[in-house]
Every structure is written in structure tokens, then in C-alpha cells.
Write a protein that holds these residues in place. Structure first.
Motif, PDB file in Angstrom:
ATOM      1  N   UNK A   1     -10.218  10.264  34.882  1.00  0.00           N
ATOM      2  CA  UNK A   1     -11.196   9.473  34.128  1.00  0.00           C
ATOM      3  C   UNK A   1     -10.525   8.489  33.177  1.00  0.00           C
ATOM      4  N   UNK A   2      -9.402   8.866  32.588  1.00  0.00           N
ATOM      5  CA  UNK A   2      -8.679   7.929  31.717  1.00  0.00           C
ATOM      6  C   UNK A   2      -8.186   6.734  32.539  1.00  0.00           C
ATOM      7  N   UNK A   3      -7.695   6.996  33.736  1.00  0.00           N
ATOM      8  CA  UNK A   3      -7.265   5.910  34.617  1.00  0.00           C
ATOM      9  C   UNK A   3      -8.428   5.020  35.022  1.00  0.00           C
ATOM     10  N   UNK A   4      -9.580   5.617  35.305  1.00  0.00           N
ATOM     11  CA  UNK A   4     -10.763   4.839  35.680  1.00  0.00           C
ATOM     12  C   UNK A   4     -11.230   3.951  34.530  1.00  0.00           C
ATOM     13  N   UNK A   5     -11.198   4.487  33.303  1.00  0.00           N
ATOM     14  CA  UNK A   5     -11.592   3.664  32.148  1.00  0.00           C
ATOM     15  C   UNK A   5     -10.661   2.456  32.005  1.00  0.00           C
ATOM     16  N   UNK A   6      -9.360   2.685  32.182  1.00  0.00           N
ATOM     17  CA  UNK A   6      -8.399   1.585  32.105  1.00  0.00           C
ATOM     18  C   UNK A   6      -8.657   0.573  33.222  1.00  0.00           C
TER      19      UNK A   6
ATOM     20  N   UNK B   1      -6.952  -9.215  39.813  1.00  0.00           N
ATOM     21  CA  UNK B   1      -5.902  -8.476  40.516  1.00  0.00           C
ATOM     22  C   UNK B   1      -6.511  -7.532  41.547  1.00  0.00           C
ATOM     23  N   UNK B   2      -5.644  -6.958  42.359  1.00  0.00           N
ATOM     24  CA  UNK B   2      -6.014  -5.791  43.148  1.00  0.00           C
ATOM     25  C   UNK B   2      -5.731  -4.592  42.249  1.00  0.00           C
ATOM     26  N   UNK B   3      -6.682  -3.667  42.164  1.00  0.00           N
ATOM     27  CA  UNK B   3      -6.534  -2.480  41.328  1.00  0.00           C
ATOM     28  C   UNK B   3      -6.655  -1.257  42.224  1.00  0.00           C
ATOM     29  N   UNK B   4      -5.650  -0.382  42.161  1.00  0.00           N
ATOM     30  CA  UNK B   4      -5.636   0.832  42.976  1.00  0.00           C
ATOM     31  C   UNK B   4      -5.568   2.038  42.044  1.00  0.00           C
ATOM     32  N   UNK B   5      -6.532   2.938  42.179  1.00  0.00           N
ATOM     33  CA  UNK B   5      -6.561   4.152  41.364  1.00  0.00           C
ATOM     34  C   UNK B   5      -6.094   5.322  42.228  1.00  0.00           C
ATOM     35  N   UNK B   6      -5.074   6.023  41.765  1.00  0.00           N
ATOM     36  CA  UNK B   6      -4.518   7.182  42.470  1.00  0.00           C
ATOM     37  C   UNK B   6      -4.490   8.354  41.505  1.00  0.00           C
TER      38      UNK B   6
END
Length: 105
Positions: free
Chosen positions: A45-50, A65-70
Motif C-alpha cells: 500500500x505504501x508503494x501504491x500511494x507513491x 512515465x511508465x510505473x510498475x508496482x512490484x
């Protein structure tokens, strides 16, 4: 990169790989004509907020940009499609993302 009237400065001009490596902001890397950085977070969730903050900033700048959440990290890739590589717009946007990550934006 400072303005040099002899160069017909154009922020949309594709930079050489050497320019990208010399001018890239702290923490960023150039590879295969893209500028990227991974940001680590304690949880998903912290990564998603960022990622959402980066998206909002990109929309305001008009350069996306291209944003990739892993799971617990987010990779942000900048690449100017019209130029076919990294431009000054990408370097400026990467610096803005660094400021966002440091809580300055």
C-alpha cells in the motif's frame, strides 16, 4: 543541462547515452534508451500511494512515465516516445520524482 545558445536547445531532443549517464539524477539509471529508478517501500500500500503521487505529478507536468508496482517496490521509467529516447524532459521529471520521494514536492 544549462541552456547553450550554440546548441539550439530543445528539451524534446533525444540525448546520447553518454549525456544521460552524465546528467541523470541521483539514484537513476539509463538502460536501453530509458531512464529508470526503483523505489523500495515497507509494504504494497505504501508503494501504491507513491505510484499514485507520481501519476498525479506526471499529469500536472504533462509528461508521463511508465510505473510498475512490484509488491513493495515501484519502478518508474521515463522515455520520450516522440524522440525515441531520453530527453531533458525525462531528466527534469526524474528530478521531480526524487523530490517527491524525499517529501519536498
Amino acid at each position: 543541462m544549462p541552456y547553450d545558445p550554440r546548441m539550439n536547445y530543445d528539451p524534446n531532443r533525444k540525448l546520447t547515452d553518454g549525456d544521460v549517464m552524465d546528467l541523470k539524477p541521483e539514484g537513476w539509471w539509463g538502460d536501453a534508451g530509458k531512464l529508470y529508478r526503483d523505489f523500495a517501500f515497507p509494504n504494497f500500500m505504501a508503494g501504491m500511494r507513491f505510484a499514485l503521487q507520481v501519476a498525479e505529478q506526471a499529469e500536472a507536468r504533462g509528461h508521463h512515465p511508465d510505473i510498475h508496482v512490484h509488491y513493495h517496490y515501484v519502478r518508474v521509467n521515463f522515455f520520450t516516445h516522440d524522440a525515441g529516447g531520453v530527453t531533458q524532459l525525462d531528466l527534469d521529471a526524474a528530478r521531480a520524482v526524487n523530490e517527491l520521494a524525499q517529501g519536498k514536492a
